[in-house]
Design an enzyme around this catalytic site. Structure first.
Site, short mmCIF file in Angstrom:
data_model
loop_
_atom_site.label_atom_id
_atom_site.label_comp_id
_atom_site.label_asym_id
_atom_site.label_seq_id
_atom_site.Cartn_x
_atom_site.Cartn_y
_atom_site.Cartn_z
N HIS A 14 -15.64 -12.86 -47.05
CA HIS A 14 -14.44 -13.46 -46.42
C HIS A 14 -13.37 -12.36 -46.34
O HIS A 14 -13.59 -11.34 -45.70
CB HIS A 14 -14.05 -14.69 -47.25
CG HIS A 14 -12.98 -15.55 -46.66
ND1 HIS A 14 -12.60 -15.52 -45.36
CD2 HIS A 14 -12.22 -16.54 -47.24
CE1 HIS A 14 -11.64 -16.41 -45.14
NE2 HIS A 14 -11.39 -17.04 -46.27
N HIS A 73 -19.59 -13.65 -37.68
CA HIS A 73 -18.61 -14.68 -38.03
C HIS A 73 -19.27 -16.03 -37.91
O HIS A 73 -20.10 -16.24 -37.03
CB HIS A 73 -17.41 -14.60 -37.08
CG HIS A 73 -16.19 -15.26 -37.63
ND1 HIS A 73 -15.98 -16.61 -37.49
CD2 HIS A 73 -15.14 -14.77 -38.33
CE1 HIS A 73 -14.84 -16.92 -38.09
NE2 HIS A 73 -14.31 -15.82 -38.61
N ASP A 122 -11.87 -8.10 -39.63
CA ASP A 122 -11.86 -7.11 -40.70
C ASP A 122 -12.43 -5.76 -40.31
O ASP A 122 -12.34 -4.81 -41.07
CB ASP A 122 -12.66 -7.65 -41.90
CG ASP A 122 -11.89 -8.75 -42.62
OD1 ASP A 122 -10.67 -8.61 -42.73
OD2 ASP A 122 -12.52 -9.73 -43.05
N1 ACO Z 1 -24.86 -7.57 -40.64
C1 ACO Z 1 -26.19 -7.77 -40.45
N2 ACO Z 1 -26.75 -8.96 -40.21
C2 ACO Z 1 -25.93 -10.02 -40.21
C3 ACO Z 1 -24.54 -9.90 -40.40
C4 ACO Z 1 -24.01 -8.61 -40.61
N3 ACO Z 1 -22.71 -8.43 -40.80
N4 ACO Z 1 -23.97 -11.12 -40.32
C5 ACO Z 1 -24.95 -11.98 -40.09
N5 ACO Z 1 -26.15 -11.32 -40.03
C6 ACO Z 1 -27.46 -11.89 -39.74
C7 ACO Z 1 -28.04 -12.62 -40.94
O1 ACO Z 1 -28.82 -11.75 -41.74
C8 ACO Z 1 -28.83 -13.70 -40.28
O2 ACO Z 1 -30.03 -13.13 -39.79
P1 ACO Z 1 -31.42 -13.98 -39.84
O3 ACO Z 1 -31.18 -15.10 -38.87
O4 ACO Z 1 -32.46 -13.01 -39.43
O5 ACO Z 1 -31.58 -14.46 -41.24
C9 ACO Z 1 -28.00 -14.08 -39.06
O6 ACO Z 1 -27.26 -12.90 -38.73
C10 ACO Z 1 -27.03 -15.23 -39.32
O7 ACO Z 1 -26.24 -14.88 -40.43
P2 ACO Z 1 -25.66 -15.91 -41.49
O8 ACO Z 1 -25.41 -15.20 -42.77
O9 ACO Z 1 -26.56 -17.12 -41.52
O10 ACO Z 1 -24.31 -16.34 -40.78
P3 ACO Z 1 -23.07 -17.05 -41.47
O11 ACO Z 1 -22.38 -17.76 -40.39
O12 ACO Z 1 -23.51 -17.84 -42.66
O13 ACO Z 1 -22.22 -15.83 -42.03
C11 ACO Z 1 -20.63 -14.12 -42.22
C12 ACO Z 1 -21.06 -15.37 -41.46
C13 ACO Z 1 -20.56 -14.43 -43.74
C14 ACO Z 1 -19.25 -13.69 -41.77
C15 ACO Z 1 -21.67 -12.99 -41.97
O14 ACO Z 1 -21.71 -12.69 -40.59
C16 ACO Z 1 -21.38 -11.74 -42.78
O15 ACO Z 1 -21.80 -11.65 -43.93
N6 ACO Z 1 -20.64 -10.73 -42.19
C17 ACO Z 1 -20.29 -9.55 -42.91
C18 ACO Z 1 -19.09 -9.85 -43.81
C19 ACO Z 1 -17.82 -9.99 -43.02
O16 ACO Z 1 -17.49 -9.18 -42.16
N7 ACO Z 1 -17.04 -11.04 -43.37
C20 ACO Z 1 -15.74 -11.28 -42.75
C21 ACO Z 1 -15.78 -12.50 -41.87
S1 ACO Z 1 -14.21 -12.74 -41.13
C22 ACO Z 1 -13.27 -13.38 -42.36
O17 ACO Z 1 -13.73 -14.06 -43.25
C23 ACO Z 1 -11.89 -13.09 -42.36
#
Ligand code: ACO
Length: 434
Positions: free
Chosen positions: A277, A316, A372
């Site tokens: 987050h 996201h 971010d």
């Molecule tokens: N890098 C690589 N792969 C990713 C990323 C990433 N940043 N984000 C998602 N994925 C992939 C997952 O591995 C998953 O792949 P799969 O379908 O093969 O298993 C797919 O994309 C879906 O990802 P989820 O984790 O299920 O998506 P969710 O909606 O639960 O997560 C989140 C969203 C937590 C923001 C995620 O994209 C992430 O971890 N991003 C990196 C951290 C980040 O930048 N957070 C800031 C968000 S903005 C904020 O909070 C202010």
């Protein structure tokens, strides 16, 4: 039936219903569809027999569950739209001040010039924090994480305001909302100065909200460049609210037990601290430092695609296209660099974005830069240490948390938040003898 208060902003009610047949009993049910949702309570009427407590909706991580009706922030994740109270974020970031946006988020309309002036005076008059709080900081090591200190200071400030427990009193709430918005930058600056072994700097009521913050961080003698002051204000505007994200849900969840707003804001800050987050901006900078140069970007992305790590600042839960805040931050970064000089990490970030957006892995999963991805690069150029990044996020998000908290308390449908579980553990069994 979802109540509509008749406000024009809600638009016309959607007509329609979902009809269900329970294959266990052959019984038919009808659930009204309003605002694109059905009431989960309606499912509770669906029973296999008279003993059955009724059907529940199973939705881990609330991926498809609306927990409230809100009129504050609108996001269309597919189109990359973000609006506060109906106003597009791009227009708000263009000319408004963060304090006016905080008013808008809390009250529903932009302030008149008179309202703006008195709001600003009230907030700046509530920025100073009482004496025991700076001493609280002495209990932390200088290398303690600023976000951990910030969370503790919020609780400490709450201890100074025992009347804030009176959350059902609108006047009391209004005072503590101002107090928290005013004190947040002061507490944030104190955590920075503790990390440097420096004494806190008292707020200067004559300065703008962002200029005063920069001065409280960097000291009384710091030169506050107007471009950097404006960049800070834009960053505050972009981070002010983002509907039912993890930390806002924590604010609403904790606030729903009628905890005081300082405790609820501390809980929301704890949620924001996590690297998935608000802690992501810190993780992005660490990632860019680790990558080190543009020619290592491909190797790094190979690791991401193999699933062994994440590209921080990408992806996201809601945005399945470019986060509109990331676009504005990217533009603002260049304005900041005009004053501070170019942060070389921007070149690594641009290369990561360029390659990732062409890669099948990211295209298929609809992963784009989020807020971010570029914010940490600006924060670093402004001179903030990495550990302070999530605290910089919490300062303006305070207004969003408080607006959502107030909306929750004023909503007669809201009760203490208490999700159901599906219990799949042991049935009753005796404790073994001996
Ligand atoms: N890098 C690589 N792969 C990713 C990323 C990433 N940043 N984000 C998602 N994925 C992939 C997952 O591995 C998953 O792949 P799969 O379908 O093969 O298993 C797919 O994309 C879906 O990802 P989820 O984790 O299920 O998506 P969710 O909606 O639960 O997560 C989140 C969203 C937590 C923001 C995620 O994209 C992430 O971890 N991003 C990196 C951290 C980040 O930048 N957070 C800031 C968000 S903005 C904020 O909070 C202010």
């Amino acid at each position: 039936m979802i109540e509509n208060n008749g406000s024009d902003a809600d638009g016309p009610l959607e007509e329609g219903a979902l009809t269900l047949t329970d294959s266990r009993t052959g019984a038919d049910y009808r659930l009204d569809i309003e605002h694109g949702a059905v009431r989960a309570a309606g499912l509770g009427q669906v029973r296999a027999n008279s003993e059955d407590p009724g059907l529940a909706a199973y939705d881990p991580a609330f991926k498809n569950t609306a927990a409230c009706i809100s009129r504050i922030t609108y996001i269309d994740g597919d189109k990359g739209i973000l609006r506060y109270r109906g106003y597009p974020i791009e227009q708000l970031a263009e000319g408004a001040s963060y304090l006016d946006i905080a008013w808008l988020i809390l009250n529903g309309e932009l302030p008149t010039p008179a309202e703006s002036a008195s709001w600003r005076a009230e907030i700046t008059g509530l920025q100073a924090v009482p004496d025991p709080l700076p001493r609280m900081l002495d209990g932390f090591n200088e290398d303690g994480h600023p976000m951990a200190m910030f969370i503790a200071l919020l609780s400490g400030l709450g201890a100074q305001h025992p009347d804030s427990k009176n959350v059902t009193d609108a006047g009391c709430r209004a005072f503590h909302i101002k107090r928290l918005i005013g004190a947040a930058p002061t507490l944030a600056a104190m955590t920075y100065r503790r990390g440097k072994g420096l004494a806190p700097v008292a707020p200067d009521e004559d300065l703008s909200f962002p200029a005063n913050f920069l001065r409280m961080v960097f000291g009384e003698d710091a030169h506050i460049d107007p471009t950097l002051e404006r960049a800070m204000d834009v960053l505050f505007i972009l981070h002010a609210d983002h509907e039912q994200n993890c930390s806002t849900s924590a604010m609403r969840g904790v606030g729903s037990s009628h905890a005081d707003p300082y405790s609820s804001a501390a809980a929301a800050s704890a949620a924001l601290y996590g690297p998935l987050h608000g802690g992501a901006n810190e993780a992005v900078l660490k990632m860019l430092t680790e990558i080190g140069s543009k020619d290592r970007v491909n190797d790094f992305l190979k690791e991401v695609k193999s699933g062994s790590r994440r590209l921080m600042g990408f992806g996201h839960r809601v945005y399945k296209s470019y986060d509109p805040r990331a676009k504005i931050i990217k533009r603002t970064a260049y304005e900041v660099f005009e004053v501070t000089g170019r942060n070389p990490k921007i070149d690594i970030a641009l290369e990561l974005e360029r390659i990732a957006l062409q890669e099948d892995y990211f295209i298929r999963r609809r992963l784009y830069p989020n807020v971010d991805f570029y914010s940490g690069i600006i924060y670093e150029a402004l001179g903030f240490p990495v550990g302070l990044f999530p605290v910089l996020f919490a300062v303006p998000r305070m207004s969003g948390w408080l607006a959502q908290w107030q909306e929750m308390l004023e909503d007669p449908e809201q009760k203490i938040a208490r999700p159901k579980q599906l219990y799949l553990g042991y049935d009753e069994r005796p404790v073994p003898a001996g």
